[in-house]
Design a protein around this motif. Structure first.
Motif, PDB file in Angstrom:
ATOM      1  N   LEU A 257      42.652  -2.187  57.355  1.00 17.91           N
ATOM      2  CA  LEU A 257      41.553  -2.237  57.518  1.00 17.91           C
ATOM      3  C   LEU A 257      41.586  -2.033  59.057  1.00 17.91           C
ATOM      4  O   LEU A 257      40.534  -1.220  59.563  1.00 17.91           O
ATOM      5  CB  LEU A 257      40.831  -4.054  57.795  1.00 17.91           C
ATOM      6  CG  LEU A 257      39.608  -4.211  59.231  1.00 17.91           C
ATOM      7  CD1 LEU A 257      38.754  -3.033  57.959  1.00 17.91           C
ATOM      8  CD2 LEU A 257      39.400  -5.771  58.260  1.00 17.91           C
ATOM      9  N   ASP A 258      42.893  -1.741  59.446  1.00 13.93           N
ATOM     10  CA  ASP A 258      42.836  -1.488  61.132  1.00 13.93           C
ATOM     11  C   ASP A 258      43.372  -0.087  61.218  1.00 13.93           C
ATOM     12  O   ASP A 258      43.509   0.866  62.298  1.00 13.93           O
ATOM     13  CB  ASP A 258      43.910  -2.139  61.997  1.00 13.93           C
ATOM     14  CG  ASP A 258      45.639  -2.239  60.758  1.00 13.93           C
ATOM     15  OD1 ASP A 258      45.185  -2.094  59.769  1.00 13.93           O
ATOM     16  OD2 ASP A 258      46.479  -2.299  61.686  1.00 13.93           O
ATOM     17  N   VAL A 293      37.758   1.085  53.291  1.00 15.48           N
ATOM     18  CA  VAL A 293      39.585   0.899  53.288  1.00 15.48           C
ATOM     19  C   VAL A 293      40.097   0.820  51.880  1.00 15.48           C
ATOM     20  O   VAL A 293      41.163   0.973  51.742  1.00 15.48           O
ATOM     21  CB  VAL A 293      39.179  -0.727  53.563  1.00 15.48           C
ATOM     22  CG1 VAL A 293      40.699  -1.719  52.728  1.00 15.48           C
ATOM     23  CG2 VAL A 293      39.019  -0.848  55.041  1.00 15.48           C
ATOM     24  N   ALA A 294      39.244   0.972  50.623  1.00 14.61           N
ATOM     25  CA  ALA A 294      39.127   1.616  49.544  1.00 14.61           C
ATOM     26  C   ALA A 294      40.379   2.894  49.593  1.00 14.61           C
ATOM     27  O   ALA A 294      41.106   3.327  49.201  1.00 14.61           O
ATOM     28  CB  ALA A 294      38.120   1.850  48.719  1.00 14.61           C
ATOM     29  N   GLU A 295      39.200   4.424  50.124  1.00 18.92           N
ATOM     30  CA  GLU A 295      39.400   5.439  50.415  1.00 18.92           C
ATOM     31  C   GLU A 295      41.113   5.367  50.827  1.00 18.92           C
ATOM     32  O   GLU A 295      41.980   5.392  50.621  1.00 18.92           O
ATOM     33  CB  GLU A 295      38.684   5.839  51.729  1.00 18.92           C
ATOM     34  CG  GLU A 295      38.767   7.927  51.154  1.00 18.92           C
ATOM     35  CD  GLU A 295      37.669   8.204  52.283  1.00 18.92           C
ATOM     36  OE1 GLU A 295      37.941   9.506  52.575  1.00 18.92           O
ATOM     37  OE2 GLU A 295      36.940   7.671  52.554  1.00 18.92           O
ATOM     38  N   THR A 296      41.809   4.297  52.394  1.00 17.74           N
ATOM     39  CA  THR A 296      42.698   4.171  53.204  1.00 17.74           C
ATOM     40  C   THR A 296      43.557   3.545  51.197  1.00 17.74           C
ATOM     41  O   THR A 296      45.245   4.381  51.451  1.00 17.74           O
ATOM     42  CB  THR A 296      42.285   3.417  53.961  1.00 17.74           C
ATOM     43  OG1 THR A 296      41.379   3.866  54.778  1.00 17.74           O
ATOM     44  CG2 THR A 296      44.182   3.356  54.695  1.00 17.74           C
ATOM     45  N   GLN A 297      43.657   2.774  51.067  1.00 14.81           N
ATOM     46  CA  GLN A 297      44.014   2.232  49.997  1.00 14.81           C
ATOM     47  C   GLN A 297      44.350   3.328  48.968  1.00 14.81           C
ATOM     48  O   GLN A 297      46.164   3.598  48.785  1.00 14.81           O
ATOM     49  CB  GLN A 297      43.634   1.346  49.886  1.00 14.81           C
ATOM     50  CG  GLN A 297      43.653  -0.343  50.175  1.00 14.81           C
ATOM     51  CD  GLN A 297      43.591  -1.336  50.488  1.00 14.81           C
ATOM     52  OE1 GLN A 297      42.721  -1.019  48.609  1.00 14.81           O
ATOM     53  NE2 GLN A 297      43.026  -2.600  50.753  1.00 14.81           N
ATOM     54  N   GLN A 298      43.945   3.877  48.267  1.00 17.29           N
ATOM     55  CA  GLN A 298      43.824   4.646  47.053  1.00 17.29           C
ATOM     56  C   GLN A 298      44.785   5.820  47.799  1.00 17.29           C
ATOM     57  O   GLN A 298      45.725   6.481  46.906  1.00 17.29           O
ATOM     58  CB  GLN A 298      42.872   5.586  46.983  1.00 17.29           C
ATOM     59  CG  GLN A 298      41.782   6.243  47.618  1.00 17.29           C
ATOM     60  CD  GLN A 298      40.472   6.177  47.140  1.00 17.29           C
ATOM     61  OE1 GLN A 298      39.932   5.480  46.201  1.00 17.29           O
ATOM     62  NE2 GLN A 298      39.339   8.154  46.833  1.00 17.29           N
ATOM     63  N   VAL A 325      37.619  -1.151  35.143  1.00 15.89           N
ATOM     64  CA  VAL A 325      36.461   0.172  35.839  1.00 15.89           C
ATOM     65  C   VAL A 325      37.556  -0.112  37.326  1.00 15.89           C
ATOM     66  O   VAL A 325      38.273  -1.253  37.603  1.00 15.89           O
ATOM     67  CB  VAL A 325      35.333  -0.615  37.057  1.00 15.89           C
ATOM     68  CG1 VAL A 325      34.931  -0.199  37.339  1.00 15.89           C
ATOM     69  CG2 VAL A 325      34.465  -0.806  35.304  1.00 15.89           C
ATOM     70  N   GLU A 326      38.089   0.960  37.417  1.00 11.25           N
ATOM     71  CA  GLU A 326      38.901   1.677  38.569  1.00 11.25           C
ATOM     72  C   GLU A 326      37.496   2.604  38.965  1.00 11.25           C
ATOM     73  O   GLU A 326      36.886   2.977  38.770  1.00 11.25           O
ATOM     74  CB  GLU A 326      39.502   2.286  38.283  1.00 11.25           C
ATOM     75  CG  GLU A 326      40.098   1.987  37.185  1.00 11.25           C
ATOM     76  CD  GLU A 326      41.642   3.134  36.824  1.00 11.25           C
ATOM     77  OE1 GLU A 326      42.356   3.433  37.638  1.00 11.25           O
ATOM     78  OE2 GLU A 326      42.800   2.384  36.580  1.00 11.25           O
ATOM     79  N   LEU A 327      37.903   2.557  40.896  1.00 12.11           N
ATOM     80  CA  LEU A 327      36.639   2.924  41.679  1.00 12.11           C
ATOM     81  C   LEU A 327      37.544   4.059  42.765  1.00 12.11           C
ATOM     82  O   LEU A 327      39.081   4.057  42.999  1.00 12.11           O
ATOM     83  CB  LEU A 327      36.500   2.184  42.429  1.00 12.11           C
ATOM     84  CG  LEU A 327      35.569   2.542  43.919  1.00 12.11           C
ATOM     85  CD1 LEU A 327      33.512   2.798  43.144  1.00 12.11           C
ATOM     86  CD2 LEU A 327      35.715   1.642  44.941  1.00 12.11           C
ATOM     87  N   ASN A 328      37.138   4.828  42.553  1.00  7.54           N
ATOM     88  CA  ASN A 328      37.613   6.367  43.344  1.00  7.54           C
ATOM     89  C   ASN A 328      36.870   6.699  44.513  1.00  7.54           C
ATOM     90  O   ASN A 328      35.578   7.007  44.243  1.00  7.54           O
ATOM     91  CB  ASN A 328      38.086   7.583  42.880  1.00  7.54           C
ATOM     92  CG  ASN A 328      38.500   8.613  44.000  1.00  7.54           C
ATOM     93  OD1 ASN A 328      37.402  10.094  44.050  1.00  7.54           O
ATOM     94  ND2 ASN A 328      39.596   8.873  43.703  1.00  7.54           N
ATOM     95  N   VAL A 329      36.926   6.325  45.632  1.00 12.66           N
ATOM     96  CA  VAL A 329      35.830   6.768  46.965  1.00 12.66           C
ATOM     97  C   VAL A 329      36.110   7.895  47.270  1.00 12.66           C
ATOM     98  O   VAL A 329      37.285   9.086  48.695  1.00 12.66           O
ATOM     99  CB  VAL A 329      36.252   5.964  47.869  1.00 12.66           C
ATOM    100  CG1 VAL A 329      35.487   6.482  49.472  1.00 12.66           C
ATOM    101  CG2 VAL A 329      35.727   4.633  47.508  1.00 12.66           C
ATOM    102  N   GLY A 330      35.522   9.237  47.422  1.00 14.05           N
ATOM    103  CA  GLY A 330      35.364  10.213  48.417  1.00 14.05           C
ATOM    104  C   GLY A 330      35.383  10.511  49.429  1.00 14.05           C
ATOM    105  O   GLY A 330      35.840  11.366  50.145  1.00 14.05           O
ATOM    106  N   GLU A 331      33.991  10.171  49.622  1.00 19.20           N
ATOM    107  CA  GLU A 331      33.572   9.713  51.013  1.00 19.20           C
ATOM    108  C   GLU A 331      32.416   8.581  51.578  1.00 19.20           C
ATOM    109  O   GLU A 331      31.830   8.411  50.113  1.00 19.20           O
ATOM    110  CB  GLU A 331      32.230  10.614  51.466  1.00 19.20           C
ATOM    111  CG  GLU A 331      32.128  10.645  52.981  1.00 19.20           C
ATOM    112  CD  GLU A 331      31.132  12.478  52.653  1.00 19.20           C
ATOM    113  OE1 GLU A 331      30.474  12.183  54.462  1.00 19.20           O
ATOM    114  OE2 GLU A 331      30.627  12.525  52.374  1.00 19.20           O
ATOM    115  N   ALA A 332      33.167   7.645  52.095  1.00 16.82           N
ATOM    116  CA  ALA A 332      32.659   6.987  52.334  1.00 16.82           C
ATOM    117  C   ALA A 332      31.392   7.001  53.079  1.00 16.82           C
ATOM    118  O   ALA A 332      30.971   7.739  53.975  1.00 16.82           O
ATOM    119  CB  ALA A 332      33.169   5.610  53.305  1.00 16.82           C
ATOM    120  N   PRO A 333      30.390   5.955  53.076  1.00 17.69           N
ATOM    121  CA  PRO A 333      28.943   5.791  54.159  1.00 17.69           C
ATOM    122  C   PRO A 333      29.201   5.762  55.003  1.00 17.69           C
ATOM    123  O   PRO A 333      29.948   4.939  55.793  1.00 17.69           O
ATOM    124  CB  PRO A 333      27.634   5.227  53.400  1.00 17.69           C
ATOM    125  CG  PRO A 333      28.975   4.290  53.073  1.00 17.69           C
ATOM    126  CD  PRO A 333      29.689   4.829  52.230  1.00 17.69           C
TER     127      PRO A 333
END
Length: 579
Positions: A257-258, A293-298, A325-333
């Motif tokens: 998060l930081d 955060v999800a994008e950072t973690q992945q 389910v698994e999630l991939n974040v290409g771009e966060a809003p």
């Protein structure tokens, strides 16, 4: 003896006879000039008043305030009509109306006006009134000549809106949002109750309160802070003991998060003055933080984010389905704040994006209703979903004026194709890598009597440059309890627009090579089509809608519309086009 005195007296009388008329002429001339000076001063004031009202009337029709349909001709006509109502007569002088931008010049505090050739770039109107006036109405013009008088005024009127596309809609399920939070927290058992979700959805945060809480003076300083500071401040502003505050307090435990910057959650168009009473949707801020955060973690783990959202679907009498389910974040809003106009390249300056999300769903399907001889049919479906994302452009605003307290907001939505099919996801791009599922049917004795490979390819068509969608009636001025969020959606055809191509290949019966069993193939393909459509409507679309995108749709939230930057400037500096 008295003659010299008499002579002197006569000489003085003679001098007065000459001087007095001259003095009277001078007094008259000075008086006339004083009157003419006062007249010219009053005339200039009248001219200034005329260009002031003309500029304001014209600015109300500029791109930043005039609604969907703006034109230079309409701006000029409105400005001329306003000037005439104030007393302007075309026989007296020339009124020039120019559209352009009021902006800071040379990084200083001095405002200037820059004319533009394209009305869509405008947020202001400059009106210049020029006339030639005799210096005196009583004295000969051939002697005193004329005075060329010129005044100008520029007016800026614009709506600065706060918008986002992060899914704050009444249809969002608390279990889905809770699972997303649990995913970034690494807590499979995390839950979010409906009360907490309602609290998040119905809470807005004022910029002034947020700035005070973090101890910074303006938005520029706020954008440089990290996500942990933002989440902590949001929690404290919302109330640490409130349901929303508790959810944000939980988020503070998320790894990474930081490393998220506030500028990745909140974005302000350069040069935009953001009023301290601007409000942000707390739900949208939370979703943006979670996806960042999800994008950072992945990125750090090199793997997709597992969402603890195991859903069993009872589709009797067709099938039973178990999923993971698994999630991939290409771009966060991001939440975007800005005015409505184009830049010099013809691009809208305020644009924002629905999240670019991909899902990997492992579905284990038990097909029912195949008859007594076929006891059990199982299908392993690795489904990959790419929601495609969407770009939203702020393209029109009809300003509130007079007794009308409402601002009309217009947007263009460019939505990419949403794809669904059997396969996996590319770990870098999030694009679908086609693959196959497998189907097998067991007979009464548990023997495999049929097997086949399953190929599924589906899409919801995208939309490019679609017409303006209007959110009517956003209140410009609100009560002390704040403005109500305005949410509107472009759902297109939604899940009903899903075009599926399902094929069974390499069909084997009792180990024999493929046979022509068209009837059975069609039956199985129809059952699988029903299963996939049910998955799209019951799992895939609700999960994506919680993030603001949906299959073939996007949800947009407006939480602020300000006209605080409207102003009138007299005798403003006019820049040359292109400077």
């Amino acid at each position: 003896m008295n003659r010299p005195a008499t002579s002197n007296c006569r000489r003085q009388q003679g001098a007065l006879t000459v001087i007095t008329p001259l003095l009277l002429v001078i007094v008259v001339i000075l008086s006339v000039m004083a009157l003419d000076g006062a007249r010219l001063y009053m005339l200039r004031g009248e001219m200034q008043a005329q260009v002031n009202v003309a500029a304001q009337a014209g600015a109300a029709e500029a791109q930043s305030c005039g609604g969907q349909f703006v034109s230079t001709a309409v701006i000029q006509a409105r400005a001329l009509a306003a000037a005439q109502a104030q007393g302007f007569n075309a026989e007296d002088g020339t009124l020039e109306v120019q559209v352009g931008l009021i902006e800071d010049a040379d990084d200083s505090d001095v405002l200037s006006f820059r004319p533009v050739n394209v009305v869509q770039e405008s947020n202001a109107v400059l009106v210049t009134y020029t006339r030639s006036e005799p210096i005196s109405l009583l004295l000969p013009a051939s002697t005193f000549g004329t005075l060329d008088m010129s005044v100008n005024a520029a007016a800026r009127k614009q709506v600065v809106a706060t918008m986002s596309a992060a899914g704050s809609t009444a249809t969002v399920d608390s279990g889905i949002v809770g699972s997303l939070l649990g995913a970034v927290l690494g807590d499979d058992g995390y839950t979010l109750d409906p009360t907490s979700l309602d609290s998040l959805r119905n809470t807005t945060i004022k910029l002034g309160d947020l700035l005070t809480e973090v101890g910074v003076a303006d938005v520029a300083e706020l954008l440089d802070l990290d996500g942990a500071v933002l989440a902590s401040a949001l929690r404290d502003v919302a109330g640490a003991a409130s349901p929303a505050g508790e959810a944000l307090d939980d988020l503070l435990g998320a790894t990474g998060l930081d490393t998220v910057q506030v500028s990745e959650v909140l974005e302000v168009v350069e040069g935009t003055q953001v009023p301290t009473n601007s409000e942000f949707p707390l739900y949208d801020m939370l979703i943006s933080l979670v996806l960042n955060v999800a994008e950072t973690q992945q990125d750090s783990l090199g793997a997709f984010l597992e969402v603890p959202l195991d859903i069993d679907l009872d589709l009797s009498p067709v099938a039973n389905v178990q999923t993971s389910v698994e999630l991939n974040v290409g771009e966060a809003p991001r939440i975007k704040i800005g005015p409505v106009r184009q830049d010099v390249n013809g691009e809208w300056v305020t644009k924002f994006y629905a999240p670019d999300i991909s899902l990997l769903i492992d579905a284990e399907v038990e097909l029912l209703g195949l008859g007594a001889l076929l006891n059990l049919a199982t299908v392993d479906l690795p489904l990959a979903v790419n929601a495609g994302g969407a770009e939203i452009e702020f393209v029109s605003a009809d300003c509130a004026a007079g007794s009308n307290n409402n601002v009309e907001i217009g947007v263009n939505i460019n939505r990419s194709v949403a794809r669904l099919g059997t396969g996996t996801l590319d770990s870098d791009s999030g694009e679908i890598v086609p693959d196959q599922g497998s189907l097998q049917v067991l007979g009464l004795l548990g023997l495999r009597v049929l097997s086949a490979n399953v190929f599924i390819d589906g899409e919801v068509p995208g939309v490019s440059d679609r017409g303006v969608i209007i959110a009517e009636g956003y209140p410009l001025y609100c009560s002390d309890i704040g403005c109500t969020q305005q949410t509107f959606s472009d759902n297109g055809d939604g899940v009903t627009g899903l075009e599926l191509d399902i094929q069974l290949r390499d069909l084997n019966i009792l180990g024999i090579l493929p046979l022509d069993l068209t009837f059975l193939t069609n039956l199985l393909e129809d059952l699988l089509s029903t299963v996939v459509e049910a998955l799209a409507g019951s799992l895939i679309n609700p999960l994506l809608e919680a993030l603001g995108i949906g299959l073939g749709g996007v949800t947009i939230t407006v939480t602020g519309a300000s006209q605080n930057s409207s102003q009138v400037l007299e005798n403003i500096v006019v820049m040359q086009p292109g400077n």
